[in-house]
Motif scaffolding. Structure first.
Motif, short mmCIF file in Angstrom:
data_model
loop_
_atom_site.label_atom_id
_atom_site.label_comp_id
_atom_site.label_asym_id
_atom_site.label_seq_id
_atom_site.Cartn_x
_atom_site.Cartn_y
_atom_site.Cartn_z
N ALA A 60 2.02 1.37 -11.03
CA ALA A 60 1.25 1.85 -9.87
C ALA A 60 1.92 3.04 -9.24
O ALA A 60 3.23 3.11 -9.58
CB ALA A 60 1.17 0.67 -9.02
N ILE A 61 1.20 4.05 -8.74
CA ILE A 61 1.56 5.04 -8.07
C ILE A 61 1.14 5.07 -6.66
O ILE A 61 0.02 4.90 -6.61
CB ILE A 61 1.40 6.35 -8.59
N ARG A 62 2.02 5.21 -5.60
CA ARG A 62 1.44 5.50 -4.33
C ARG A 62 1.77 6.74 -3.67
O ARG A 62 2.95 7.29 -4.00
CB ARG A 62 1.96 4.11 -3.42
N VAL A 63 0.82 7.34 -3.15
CA VAL A 63 1.07 8.63 -2.23
C VAL A 63 1.06 8.31 -0.89
O VAL A 63 -0.16 7.81 -0.44
CB VAL A 63 0.10 9.51 -2.98
N MET A 64 1.99 8.60 -0.12
CA MET A 64 2.22 8.13 1.18
C MET A 64 1.84 6.92 1.50
O MET A 64 1.10 6.49 2.53
CB MET A 64 1.40 9.18 2.06
N GLY A 65 2.08 5.94 0.61
CA GLY A 65 1.83 4.69 0.79
C GLY A 65 0.52 4.31 0.23
O GLY A 65 0.38 2.88 0.26
N HIS A 66 -0.37 5.22 -0.05
CA HIS A 66 -1.79 4.77 -0.63
C HIS A 66 -1.82 4.58 -2.01
O HIS A 66 -1.28 5.60 -2.81
CB HIS A 66 -2.78 5.79 -0.08
N ASP A 67 -2.12 3.36 -2.66
CA ASP A 67 -2.17 3.28 -3.75
C ASP A 67 -3.35 4.16 -4.35
O ASP A 67 -4.36 4.28 -4.17
CB ASP A 67 -2.59 1.79 -4.19
N VAL A 68 -2.91 4.82 -5.55
CA VAL A 68 -4.09 5.96 -6.15
C VAL A 68 -5.06 5.17 -6.82
O VAL A 68 -6.28 5.89 -7.03
CB VAL A 68 -3.18 6.89 -7.16
N VAL A 69 -4.89 3.90 -7.08
CA VAL A 69 -6.14 3.20 -7.54
C VAL A 69 -6.96 2.54 -6.44
O VAL A 69 -8.14 2.76 -6.44
CB VAL A 69 -5.85 2.25 -8.81
N SER A 70 -6.43 1.71 -5.80
CA SER A 70 -7.04 0.85 -4.91
C SER A 70 -7.53 1.56 -3.39
O SER A 70 -8.36 1.13 -2.69
CB SER A 70 -6.44 -0.52 -4.70
N ALA A 71 -6.55 2.61 -3.12
CA ALA A 71 -6.95 3.36 -1.90
C ALA A 71 -7.15 4.84 -2.29
O ALA A 71 -6.35 5.57 -1.72
CB ALA A 71 -5.65 3.18 -0.86
N TRP A 72 -7.63 5.20 -3.14
CA TRP A 72 -7.90 6.57 -3.70
C TRP A 72 -8.42 7.65 -2.69
O TRP A 72 -7.79 8.80 -2.88
CB TRP A 72 -8.62 6.44 -5.11
N ARG A 73 -9.13 7.03 -2.17
CA ARG A 73 -9.78 8.09 -0.98
C ARG A 73 -8.53 8.67 -0.09
O ARG A 73 -7.96 9.92 -0.03
CB ARG A 73 -10.76 7.70 0.05
N GLN A 74 -7.75 7.90 0.49
CA GLN A 74 -6.60 8.14 1.12
C GLN A 74 -5.38 8.82 0.31
O GLN A 74 -4.62 9.91 0.82
CB GLN A 74 -5.89 6.87 1.72
N SER A 75 -5.10 8.35 -0.81
CA SER A 75 -4.29 9.03 -1.56
C SER A 75 -4.55 10.59 -2.05
O SER A 75 -3.96 11.20 -1.89
CB SER A 75 -3.81 8.44 -2.89
#
Ligand SMILES: Nc1ncnc2c1ncn2[C@@H]1O[C@H](COP(=O)(O)OP(=O)(O)OP(=O)(O)O)[C@@H](O)[C@H]1O
Ligand SMILES: [Mg+2]
Lengths: 307, 257
Positions: A60-75
């Protein structure tokens, strides 16, 4: 503090090629992070996964805490990516392309002032109405950078921004990257110019064949190989080298001698004194600080000599 | 967490796709209009005296709705498929893929842009056709509904083909071996009642037949199939392709590796 980018056990396979073999690392907020590695190491693949352009097979990768798959809009809102390839839409002008990109991110005319500022900062103002097709490579590169910044992302990823760019533009891109970093952006940079990474980055990761070879601060990394090289020309080509210098000598070619000195234990003064006491006159001298390049070559096994 | 609709993102992409074809109107609207006009003049002239499909309807008049729908079919498919494959091949699709735009927003933008192109082309064909033939407008709502459904359906098919194809010639193959024959064999130039029995049966499996037949019913108030059947089949086909298109996009098929 949450990491700007948090990478956990990322695996990616392309057919029979294992492009990423379980990468884990943190890119701290506010860092100027160098992601290095030889061609095909997996840098762009890793970037594609953080940007949602590709999907990890595992991890998994998170950008600023947002998962790039499950929270893709925020990431995606948090990330601005300058792709490695010089891609562009030949149908539109520079300003149109920036407005489109701004719109994709949900921003309207209120963002126009920022677009004009980007055009200004990246010296694109007088090309703002030119079609992308009619711009030089360097200008297209700057448009790509503006496109990545149009939604004011906290994390900026630059995938080889200075490849094939002239000296002047390269320096202006460095200044610009430094400025973004000063203004609080986290910067992730990939480059094959190691002196560039050495002067810009404070944190470094080196990938090789899909594996993380090292991940450390620049200071620590440089301190791991505290050597420098000393080239000396003497006034004749047949002589007896003083005993004390034999272990430091790495090569001798005619009257040119190359020594490897430990930054803390050996001094140039000692070498010169030893040569002088052997009756040799030094006619020329130069030193090379061993930098990131040497560290890189040793860690990726590309160097001729073993570590 | 990713709920909601990025309305501005969708609208920007939609407007970009519309501007893309408006920048080359000659190619995207005028050419199909001229093509349809040529068909009308050639076939209309040649067959006018010999064929009367529906009582009281001249062959040229019969031809016009078919030509309009055929233009819709070909142009809407071309619109979304060529735009997507072009973006894939030049690599600039990455700008949309990097943005917070969902599969639904992406799909809707391309399909609706194709609908705009389809309606424009149909109107252009209509505008020149009525200079030459008298055309009734029995059920304007049906004309509008079938024009929109036809445009959306082929726009959706274009999205699917654009995602699937790796090269232009694969797309051209799709167009030449699938879209073109199916549209020619769907009753543009004839009523399927004029066909021998088995071909008539086969035509009933051609989804384009229902688009054209329902559309034509809108003009003349008569058709080969019932308008309810045409509407149901056409909507069913649209939903099927929408489902398939959204599924491919959600899976990231070929565009997110
Ligand atoms: N879409 C793809 N299909 C198949 N293989 C791929 C694909 N993308 C990357 N690869 C392979 O994955 C490996 C890593 O590629 P990647 O582009 O990530 O390297 P890189 O570190 O960015 O190299 P460079 O410095 O040359 O840009 C390479 O061997 C490459 O051939
Ligand atoms: Mg790369």
């Amino acid at each position: 503090m949450t990491s700007a980018i948090s990478i956990q056990q990322v695996h990616k396979r392309f057919a029979s090629l294992q492009a990423l073999k379980g990468i884990s690392m943190e890119v701290p907020q506010g860092s100027f992070f160098g992601l290095l590695g030889p061609n095909g190491a997996g840098k762009s693949t890793l970037i594609s996964i953080m940007a949602g352009l590709a999907r990890a097979d595992a991890g998994a990768i998170r950008v600023m805490g947002h998962d790039v798959v499950s929270a893709w809009r925020q990431s995606r809102h948090a990330l601005g990516v300058v792709p490695q390839e010089l891609v562009y839409d030949p149908f539109f002008s520079v300003r149109e392309v920036l407005r489109l990109q701004s719109g994709y991110f949900g921003r309207g005319r209120e963002n126009d002032a920022w677009i004009e500022e980007l055009l200004e900062t990246l010296s694109l103002s007088d090309k703002a109405d030119a079609n992308l097709q009619d711009l030089s490579g360097g200008m297209k590169r700057r448009v790509l950078i503006a496109q990545a910044l149009v939604h004011r992302p906290e994390v900026v990823v630059l995938d080889e921004p200075t490849a094939g760019v002239d000296v002047e533009l390269r320096q202006s891109l460095w200044r610009f990257a430094r400025r973004l970093h000063r203004e609080g952006h986290t910067i992730l940079l990939t480059t094959h110019y190691l002196e560039e990474a050495e002067s810009l980055c404070d944190e470094i990761a080196i990938l090789n064949h899909g594996e993380l070879v090292t991940r450390d601060s620049k200071q620590n990394l440089l301190a791991r190989y505290p050597w420098r090289t000393l080239h000396i020309s003497v006034d004749r080509s047949t002589f007896q080298l003083p005993e004390a210098l034999v272990s430091l000598l790495t090569s001798a070619d005619d009257n040119c001698l190359t020594f490897r000195l430990h930054r803390e234990q050996d001094t140039i003064g000692e070498v010169l004194a030893a040569l002088q006491s052997a009756g040799l006159t030094v006619v020329d001298l130069s030193t090379e600080e061993v930098g990131l390049e040497e560290v890189f070559l040793r860690l990726t096994g590309q160097s001729g000599e073993g570590a | 967490m990713n709920a909601g609709f990025n309305a501005r993102g969708f609208y920007t992409l939609f407007a970009k796709e519309v501007r893309r074809f408006l920048k080359v109107t000659v190619q995207t609207v005028l050419t199909p209009m001229v093509t349809a006009l040529l068909y009308l003049l050639v076939f209309g002239q040649a067959l006018e005296a010999h064929v009367e499909v529906y009582a009281g309807v001249s062959y040229s008049a019969f031809l016009v709705p078919g030509l309009m729908m055929m233009s819709i079919i070909q142009n809407t498919f071309a619109n979304s498929s060529s735009s997507i494959i072009q973006s894939k091949m030049t690599g600039n699709l990455v700008f949309v893929l990097l943005a917070p735009i969902s599969s639904l927003e992406f799909f809707a933008a391309f399909v609706l842009a194709a609908v705009v192109r389809g309606l424009l082309v149909a109107l252009a064909v209509y505008a020149v056709a009525i200079l030459f033939v008298d055309l009734p407008l029995a059920h304007p709502w049906a004309i509008a509904v079938f024009a929109v459904i036809g445009s959306a359906t082929l726009g959706a098919l274009g999205v699917i083909a654009g995602i699937w194809a790796d090269k232009y010639d694969q797309l051209a193959g799709f167009q030449n071996f699938f879209i073109l024959p199916l549209s020619f064999l769907s009753g543009v130039f004839y009523s399927i009642h004029a066909l021998p029995g088995v071909w008539q049966q086969i035509s009933h499996f051609n989804p384009f037949f229902y688009l054209i037949d329902g559309f034509r019913w809108g003009f003349f108030g008569q058709g080969d199939a019932s308008v309810a059947l045409s509407l149901s089949v056409s909507l069913g086909f649209l939903f099927l392709l929408t489902g398939l298109g959204l599924y491919l996009l959600l899976k990231g098929y070929k565009i997110r590796r």
